[in-house]
Design a protein around this motif. Structure first.
Motif, PDB file in Angstrom:
ATOM      1  N   GLN B  90      64.793  60.819  47.809  1.00  0.00           N
ATOM      2  CA  GLN B  90      65.133  61.244  48.972  1.00  0.00           C
ATOM      3  C   GLN B  90      66.267  62.138  48.987  1.00  0.00           C
ATOM      4  O   GLN B  90      67.202  61.849  48.545  1.00  0.00           O
ATOM      5  CB  GLN B  90      65.384  59.798  49.399  1.00  0.00           C
ATOM      6  N   TYR B  92      68.794  63.344  51.539  1.00  0.00           N
ATOM      7  CA  TYR B  92      69.477  63.103  52.977  1.00  0.00           C
ATOM      8  C   TYR B  92      70.226  64.423  53.664  1.00  0.00           C
ATOM      9  O   TYR B  92      71.481  64.576  53.421  1.00  0.00           O
ATOM     10  CB  TYR B  92      70.535  62.251  52.720  1.00  0.00           C
ATOM     11  N   GLN B  94      69.956  65.515  56.778  1.00  0.00           N
ATOM     12  CA  GLN B  94      70.414  65.251  58.191  1.00  0.00           C
ATOM     13  C   GLN B  94      71.275  64.032  58.264  1.00  0.00           C
ATOM     14  O   GLN B  94      70.512  63.010  58.885  1.00  0.00           O
ATOM     15  CB  GLN B  94      69.046  64.787  58.994  1.00  0.00           C
ATOM     16  N   SER B  95      72.495  63.962  58.122  1.00  0.00           N
ATOM     17  CA  SER B  95      73.211  62.917  58.107  1.00  0.00           C
ATOM     18  C   SER B  95      74.221  62.764  59.471  1.00  0.00           C
ATOM     19  O   SER B  95      74.718  63.879  59.972  1.00  0.00           O
ATOM     20  CB  SER B  95      74.325  63.026  56.926  1.00  0.00           C
ATOM     21  N   TYR B  98      77.579  63.580  58.826  1.00  0.00           N
ATOM     22  CA  TYR B  98      78.103  64.847  58.676  1.00  0.00           C
ATOM     23  C   TYR B  98      78.175  65.328  59.979  1.00  0.00           C
ATOM     24  O   TYR B  98      79.188  66.210  60.295  1.00  0.00           O
ATOM     25  CB  TYR B  98      77.034  65.503  57.833  1.00  0.00           C
ATOM     26  N   HIS B 150      73.533  53.139  46.548  1.00  0.00           N
ATOM     27  CA  HIS B 150      73.329  53.872  47.466  1.00  0.00           C
ATOM     28  C   HIS B 150      74.411  54.074  48.536  1.00  0.00           C
ATOM     29  O   HIS B 150      74.918  55.237  48.865  1.00  0.00           O
ATOM     30  CB  HIS B 150      71.961  53.586  48.440  1.00  0.00           C
ATOM     31  N   ASP B 154      77.260  57.353  49.285  1.00  0.00           N
ATOM     32  CA  ASP B 154      77.687  57.602  50.622  1.00  0.00           C
ATOM     33  C   ASP B 154      79.259  57.754  50.636  1.00  0.00           C
ATOM     34  O   ASP B 154      79.669  58.907  51.134  1.00  0.00           O
ATOM     35  CB  ASP B 154      77.318  56.817  51.740  1.00  0.00           C
TER      36      ASP B 154
END
Lengths: 226, 174
Positions: B90, B92, B94-95, B98, B150, B154
């Motif tokens: 996966q 990411y 499109q956070s 962010y 996970h 982050d």
């Protein structure tokens, strides 16, 4: 919330031209585990050293059970560190020339306990945290994970009220790190000790009751309630 | 996650009826997201239509009759292929976090506060998972560790971003 055991207020500390702490404050309550988070060089370890009376702040106050550490003599502070505080560091903390048993007994011996008494107590702790088979081995003969478990036994042998742990799992893989932090947290909960836990690993910090974030020598106040 | 393949995998241990499949699935893999009955039966119908399972009898009970399903040879082949097919990593890009950081910087708000609040929320979730992991068996530990790693990723991104905020603010302003 239980009583405040340890507090640092508006701590300022410089090493030469470098400002390590510029107004850091934190509280530790009885039987509380507080994680200290922040990037490398943010002042986390200096904050821990100030709270533990290892270094004295240039300004600000550290109190333990209401007593100001600055008002104590060096000898009194040393005695405090030996009896009421326990320490676990990342690595290199065991004396290589001594057996694991002698290492665990060391804080008691330094406090004046007779060898037989100190080693009997050390053996009790080593059995409790299941490292008794390592008693006669030297630190160089045991693995990193085992060495940290021995260090945990040594930190607990005097029955401290606060354990200062500076990256206690930093040199271990995930599996061993998990075992060491569980051991540390479980024994602290059992004995009623508090922990000041400096770590850069969020999974380790997740074992704490709450976190304090240090950045650029200051503690960040986070508004969100837990 | 392919529910069909998971059900096929469970049927490899022996024939089961729909309710039993749902119970075992929820126990092993459901965690906070149990299967809906409708989903179980629609998946079984599809597997039946594709020849991956077959009916292997009817169980009579106090309530309505219950069909038992068994995996076919084609089903075994299908589940074997699925097991050795790697999951797509996966990425990411499109956070939401962010986006919030950039917008906070663009509008002159305190982006560090955005990060602090998020860190606190992440750690609260991680504490809950850690408590759940400690109370559970080894399978609970595995699933909780997966989520914990996970969340930790982050947070590592969050700390790196926090360290770069001044540079980022200059770039966003430019």
């Amino acid at each position: 919330m239980s009583e405040v055991l340890l507090s640092g207020t508006d701590l300022i500390k410089s090493f030469g031209p470098s400002d390590a702490l510029c107004g850091a404050s934190m509280l530790v309550h009885e039987n509380e585990i507080v994680a200290v988070l922040g990037p490398s060089g943010s002042g986390k370890s200096t904050l821990l050293h100030c709270l533990a009376g290892i270094v004295m702040p240039d300004n600000g106050a550290v109190t333990f059970q209401g007593r100001d550490l600055a008002g104590m003599t060096d000898k009194e502070r040393s005695a405090l560190r030996r009896t009421d505080f326990g320490f676990v560091f990342q690595f290199g903390q065991l004396v290589p020339e001594l057996s694991c048993l002698e290492n665990v007994a060391l804080p008691l011996r330094l406090g004046g306990a007779r060898r037989k008494v100190a080693e009997a107590k050390a053996r009790e702790w080593m059995e409790r945290i299941e490292v008794a088979p390592l008693a006669d081995k030297r630190p160089g003969e045991v693995s990193g994970g085992q060495s940290q478990r021995v260090a945990v036994a040594r930190a607990l042998v005097t029955g401290p009220k606060v354990i200062f742990a500076d990256e206690p799992t930093g040199a271990l893989d995930s599996f061993n790190g998990e075992q060491v932090i569980r051991l540390l947290v479980d024994t602290a909960r059992d004995t009623g000790a508090s922990i000041v836990l400096v770590t850069h690993e969020a999974r380790v910090a997740a074992y704490s009751d709450r976190e304090v974030v240090v950045r650029d020598g200051k503690t960040r106040q986070v508004a969100l309630a837990h | 996650m392919s529910i069909g393949h998971a059900l096929l995998g469970l049927l490899e241990t022996g024939p089961r009826h729909g309710y039993d499949l749902k119970r075992v699935y929820d126990e092993r893999f459901g965690h906070d997201r149990p299967l809906a009955y409708g989903q179980v039966y629609s998946t079984l119908s599809r597997l039946l239509r594709n020849g991956l399972v077959e009916e292997s009898g009817v169980e009579a009970g106090g309530g309505p009759e219950r069909k038992r399903y068994a995996i076919t040879n084609a089903g075994v082949t299908d589940v074997s292929e699925w097991l050795v097919t790697p999951e797509s990593p996966q990425i990411y890009l499109q956070s939401a976090l962010y986006t919030k950081v950039v917008l906070a910087l663009m509008s002159g708000r305190d982006a560090e506060e955005v990060l602090d609040t998020q860190r606190s929320a992440h750690l609260t979730a991680m504490r809950e998972l850690t408590a759940r992991k400690r109370a559970g068996d080894l399978t609970d530990q595995l699933i909780c560790d997966h989520a914990l790693f996970h969340l930790e990723a982050d947070l590592r991104w969050l700390e790196l971003t926090a360290a770069r905020l001044s540079d980022l603010a200059r770039q966003v302003a430019g």
